[in-house]
Design a protein around this motif. Sequence first.
Motif, PDB file in Angstrom:
ATOM      1  N   ILE A 110     -43.499 -33.177 -14.995  1.00 28.73           N
ATOM      2  CA  ILE A 110     -44.759 -33.279 -14.244  1.00 28.73           C
ATOM      3  C   ILE A 110     -44.934 -32.307 -13.234  1.00 28.73           C
ATOM      4  CG2 ILE A 110     -43.882 -35.077 -12.622  1.00 28.73           C
ATOM      5  CD1 ILE A 110     -46.440 -36.516 -13.597  1.00 28.73           C
ATOM      6  N   THR A 111     -43.997 -31.786 -12.578  1.00 24.57           N
ATOM      7  CA  THR A 111     -43.999 -30.794 -11.788  1.00 24.57           C
ATOM      8  C   THR A 111     -45.060 -29.638 -11.877  1.00 24.57           C
ATOM      9  OG1 THR A 111     -41.966 -29.612 -12.056  1.00 24.57           O
ATOM     10  CG2 THR A 111     -41.754 -31.448 -10.415  1.00 24.57           C
ATOM     11  N   SER A 112     -45.012 -29.125 -13.078  1.00 30.45           N
ATOM     12  CA  SER A 112     -45.865 -28.006 -13.331  1.00 30.45           C
ATOM     13  C   SER A 112     -47.440 -28.352 -13.333  1.00 30.45           C
ATOM     14  CB  SER A 112     -45.318 -27.300 -14.774  1.00 30.45           C
ATOM     15  OG  SER A 112     -45.581 -28.114 -15.645  1.00 30.45           O
ATOM     16  N   ARG A 113     -47.607 -29.685 -14.008  1.00 32.34           N
ATOM     17  CA  ARG A 113     -48.831 -30.192 -13.823  1.00 32.34           C
ATOM     18  C   ARG A 113     -49.375 -30.359 -12.606  1.00 32.34           C
ATOM     19  NH1 ARG A 113     -49.632 -34.501 -18.324  1.00 32.34           N
ATOM     20  NH2 ARG A 113     -48.870 -35.658 -16.836  1.00 32.34           N
ATOM     21  N   LEU A 114     -48.645 -30.954 -11.746  1.00 32.63           N
ATOM     22  CA  LEU A 114     -48.925 -31.471 -10.472  1.00 32.63           C
ATOM     23  C   LEU A 114     -49.295 -30.106  -9.561  1.00 32.63           C
ATOM     24  CD1 LEU A 114     -49.390 -33.770  -8.554  1.00 32.63           C
ATOM     25  CD2 LEU A 114     -47.049 -33.607  -7.856  1.00 32.63           C
ATOM     26  N   THR A 115     -48.357 -29.145  -9.817  1.00 29.06           N
ATOM     27  CA  THR A 115     -48.518 -27.846  -9.011  1.00 29.06           C
ATOM     28  C   THR A 115     -49.902 -27.356  -9.498  1.00 29.06           C
ATOM     29  OG1 THR A 115     -46.060 -27.583  -8.869  1.00 29.06           O
ATOM     30  CG2 THR A 115     -47.664 -25.371  -8.423  1.00 29.06           C
TER      31      THR A 115
ATOM     32  N   LEU B 256     -52.709 -28.833 -10.568  1.00 30.35           N
ATOM     33  CA  LEU B 256     -53.681 -29.654 -10.134  1.00 30.35           C
ATOM     34  C   LEU B 256     -54.011 -29.367  -8.649  1.00 30.35           C
ATOM     35  CD1 LEU B 256     -53.199 -32.652 -12.129  1.00 30.35           C
ATOM     36  CD2 LEU B 256     -55.107 -31.312 -12.249  1.00 30.35           C
ATOM     37  N   LEU B 257     -52.628 -29.428  -7.796  1.00 29.81           N
ATOM     38  CA  LEU B 257     -52.842 -29.215  -6.375  1.00 29.81           C
ATOM     39  C   LEU B 257     -53.446 -27.847  -6.070  1.00 29.81           C
ATOM     40  CD1 LEU B 257     -49.756 -31.001  -5.292  1.00 29.81           C
ATOM     41  CD2 LEU B 257     -51.931 -31.797  -5.045  1.00 29.81           C
TER      42      LEU B 257
ATOM     43  N   VAL C 266     -58.115 -35.361 -11.773  1.00 29.63           N
ATOM     44  CA  VAL C 266     -56.733 -35.263 -11.539  1.00 29.63           C
ATOM     45  C   VAL C 266     -55.999 -36.601 -11.709  1.00 29.63           C
ATOM     46  CG1 VAL C 266     -55.234 -35.150  -9.250  1.00 29.63           C
ATOM     47  CG2 VAL C 266     -57.067 -33.683  -9.425  1.00 29.63           C
ATOM     48  N   ALA C 267     -56.586 -37.808 -11.485  1.00 32.27           N
ATOM     49  CA  ALA C 267     -55.737 -39.033 -12.150  1.00 32.27           C
ATOM     50  C   ALA C 267     -55.590 -39.189 -13.505  1.00 32.27           C
ATOM     51  CB  ALA C 267     -56.517 -40.275 -11.487  1.00 32.27           C
TER      52      ALA C 267
ATOM     53  N   CYS D 247     -55.676 -26.284  -7.978  1.00 35.53           N
ATOM     54  CA  CYS D 247     -57.135 -26.340  -7.878  1.00 35.53           C
ATOM     55  C   CYS D 247     -57.748 -27.130  -7.074  1.00 35.53           C
ATOM     56  CB  CYS D 247     -57.216 -27.122  -9.410  1.00 35.53           C
ATOM     57  SG  CYS D 247     -57.034 -26.270 -10.881  1.00 35.53           S
TER      58      CYS D 247
ATOM     59  N   LEU E 255     -52.869 -36.423 -14.523  1.00 37.95           N
ATOM     60  CA  LEU E 255     -51.416 -36.818 -14.186  1.00 37.95           C
ATOM     61  C   LEU E 255     -51.168 -38.243 -15.105  1.00 37.95           C
ATOM     62  CD1 LEU E 255     -51.399 -36.704 -10.451  1.00 37.95           C
ATOM     63  CD2 LEU E 255     -50.330 -35.290 -12.090  1.00 37.95           C
TER      64      LEU E 255
END
Length: 153
Positions: free
Chosen positions: A107-112, A114-115, A24-25, A117, A28
Amino acid sequence: MAVPRSPDRWVFILLVVGLVGIGVAVALLVPLKVLGATEPLRPVAATVVETGSCGQGTDTVEWDANGEKKQAKLDGCGHTKGEKVEIVLTGGDMVSSAASVPSGPPITSRLTALLLCLAALAGGFYAFLFRYAPLRAPAVLPVPTPRRAGSPS
Protein backbone atom coordinates in the motif's frame (compact mmCIF):
# COMPACT_ATOMS: atom_id res chain seq x y z
CA MET A 1 -18.19 50.45 -8.42
CA ALA A 2 -16.93 46.91 -7.94
CA VAL A 3 -19.31 43.99 -7.94
CA PRO A 4 -19.00 41.89 -4.77
CA ARG A 5 -17.88 38.31 -5.25
CA SER A 6 -20.37 35.55 -4.72
CA PRO A 7 -19.92 33.05 -1.87
CA ASP A 8 -20.79 30.27 -4.37
CA ARG A 9 -17.12 30.13 -5.32
CA TRP A 10 -16.27 28.65 -1.91
CA VAL A 11 -18.96 26.03 -2.30
CA PHE A 12 -17.31 24.90 -5.53
CA ILE A 13 -13.88 24.75 -3.88
CA LEU A 14 -15.23 22.76 -0.93
CA LEU A 15 -16.99 20.41 -3.35
CA VAL A 16 -13.70 19.73 -5.20
CA VAL A 17 -11.80 19.16 -1.94
CA GLY A 18 -14.57 16.82 -0.70
CA LEU A 19 -14.54 14.81 -3.92
CA VAL A 20 -10.75 14.47 -3.75
CA GLY A 21 -11.08 13.24 -0.15
CA ILE A 22 -13.66 10.65 -1.18
CA GLY A 23 -11.40 9.58 -4.06
CA VAL A 24 -8.47 9.12 -1.69
CA ALA A 25 -10.57 7.03 0.69
CA VAL A 26 -11.87 4.83 -2.13
CA ALA A 27 -8.39 4.36 -3.61
CA LEU A 28 -6.99 3.26 -0.25
CA LEU A 29 -9.86 0.93 0.61
CA VAL A 30 -10.34 -0.77 -2.76
CA PRO A 31 -9.02 -4.33 -2.59
CA LEU A 32 -5.77 -4.88 -4.42
CA LYS A 33 -7.28 -7.72 -6.45
CA VAL A 34 -9.64 -5.21 -8.13
CA LEU A 35 -6.62 -3.12 -9.15
CA GLY A 36 -4.94 -6.12 -10.79
CA ALA A 37 -2.47 -7.06 -8.06
CA THR A 38 -1.01 -10.54 -8.11
CA GLU A 39 -1.85 -13.17 -5.53
CA PRO A 40 0.28 -12.99 -2.40
CA LEU A 41 2.96 -15.67 -2.13
CA ARG A 42 1.92 -18.65 0.00
CA PRO A 43 4.44 -20.25 2.34
CA VAL A 44 5.34 -23.92 1.83
CA ALA A 45 6.87 -26.21 4.48
CA ALA A 46 10.30 -27.50 3.47
CA THR A 47 13.14 -29.48 5.01
CA VAL A 48 16.81 -28.51 4.82
CA VAL A 49 18.67 -31.38 3.11
CA GLU A 50 22.08 -29.77 2.69
CA THR A 51 23.61 -26.90 4.61
CA GLY A 52 25.97 -24.42 3.08
CA SER A 53 28.45 -22.20 4.80
CA CYS A 54 27.43 -18.59 5.23
CA GLY A 55 30.28 -17.61 2.91
CA GLN A 56 28.36 -19.27 0.07
CA GLY A 57 25.03 -18.01 1.34
CA THR A 58 22.80 -20.91 0.27
CA ASP A 59 21.27 -24.03 1.80
CA THR A 60 19.41 -26.70 -0.17
CA VAL A 61 15.80 -27.45 0.77
CA GLU A 62 13.30 -30.09 -0.29
CA TRP A 63 9.51 -29.85 -0.31
CA ASP A 64 6.50 -31.80 -1.54
CA ALA A 65 4.83 -30.32 -4.65
CA ASN A 66 1.67 -32.31 -5.47
CA GLY A 67 3.21 -35.63 -4.48
CA GLU A 68 6.55 -34.92 -6.16
CA LYS A 69 9.69 -34.07 -4.17
CA LYS A 70 11.47 -30.93 -5.40
CA GLN A 71 14.75 -29.39 -4.36
CA ALA A 72 16.06 -25.85 -4.72
CA LYS A 73 18.62 -23.50 -3.26
CA LEU A 74 17.43 -21.45 -0.30
CA ASP A 75 18.39 -17.79 -0.29
CA GLY A 76 19.87 -18.03 3.20
CA CYS A 77 22.33 -19.90 5.34
CA GLY A 78 22.94 -21.19 8.85
CA HIS A 79 20.20 -23.84 9.00
CA THR A 80 20.89 -27.34 10.28
CA LYS A 81 20.30 -30.49 8.27
CA GLY A 82 16.75 -31.79 8.79
CA GLU A 83 15.44 -28.43 10.06
CA LYS A 84 11.91 -27.48 8.97
CA VAL A 85 11.63 -24.04 7.36
CA GLU A 86 8.86 -22.16 5.61
CA ILE A 87 9.70 -21.02 2.09
CA VAL A 88 8.00 -19.11 -0.71
CA LEU A 89 8.38 -20.12 -4.33
CA THR A 90 9.58 -17.03 -6.16
CA GLY A 91 10.32 -18.73 -9.47
CA GLY A 92 13.53 -20.01 -10.93
CA ASP A 93 15.95 -22.28 -9.11
CA MET A 94 16.11 -20.18 -5.93
CA VAL A 95 13.52 -19.99 -3.13
CA SER A 96 13.28 -17.48 -0.29
CA SER A 97 12.50 -17.85 3.38
CA ALA A 98 8.89 -16.93 4.19
CA ALA A 99 10.13 -14.69 7.01
CA SER A 100 12.07 -12.51 4.56
CA VAL A 101 9.11 -11.72 2.26
CA PRO A 102 6.83 -8.80 3.22
CA SER A 103 3.45 -10.11 4.30
CA GLY A 104 1.31 -6.99 4.02
CA PRO A 105 -0.21 -5.48 0.91
CA PRO A 106 2.00 -3.04 -1.01
CA ILE A 107 0.00 0.00 0.00
CA THR A 108 2.97 2.33 0.40
CA SER A 109 3.31 3.10 -3.30
CA ARG A 110 -0.40 3.91 -3.63
CA LEU A 111 -0.32 6.06 -0.51
CA THR A 112 2.75 7.92 -1.78
CA ALA A 113 1.05 8.67 -5.11
CA LEU A 114 -2.13 9.85 -3.41
CA LEU A 115 -0.24 12.13 -1.03
CA LEU A 116 1.67 13.58 -3.97
CA CYS A 117 -1.65 14.35 -5.69
CA LEU A 118 -3.02 15.99 -2.55
CA ALA A 119 0.14 18.10 -2.21
CA ALA A 120 -0.23 19.21 -5.84
CA LEU A 121 -3.87 20.09 -5.21
CA ALA A 122 -2.94 22.11 -2.13
CA GLY A 123 -0.19 23.92 -4.06
CA GLY A 124 -2.59 24.74 -6.88
CA PHE A 125 -5.17 26.02 -4.40
CA TYR A 126 -2.51 28.19 -2.74
CA ALA A 127 -1.48 29.61 -6.12
CA PHE A 128 -5.15 30.27 -6.90
CA LEU A 129 -5.59 32.16 -3.63
CA PHE A 130 -2.36 34.09 -4.15
CA ARG A 131 -3.29 35.10 -7.71
CA TYR A 132 -6.95 35.92 -7.22
CA ALA A 133 -6.96 37.19 -3.64
CA PRO A 134 -9.01 40.36 -3.21
CA LEU A 135 -7.01 43.52 -2.64
CA ARG A 136 -6.34 44.07 1.01
CA ALA A 137 -5.97 47.30 2.93
CA PRO A 138 -2.36 48.37 3.46
CA ALA A 139 -0.74 47.09 6.65
CA VAL A 140 0.07 50.64 7.84
CA LEU A 141 -2.69 53.17 7.46
CA PRO A 142 -1.67 56.79 6.86
CA VAL A 143 -2.01 59.04 9.88
CA PRO A 144 -4.69 61.67 9.27
CA THR A 145 -3.51 65.24 9.51
CA PRO A 146 -5.16 67.25 12.28
CA ARG A 147 -7.66 69.86 11.14
CA ARG A 148 -7.46 73.44 12.16
CA ALA A 149 -10.26 74.86 14.19
CA GLY A 150 -11.04 77.70 11.78
CA SER A 151 -10.94 75.79 8.52
CA PRO A 152 -14.19 74.79 6.78
CA SER A 153 -15.01 71.09 6.69
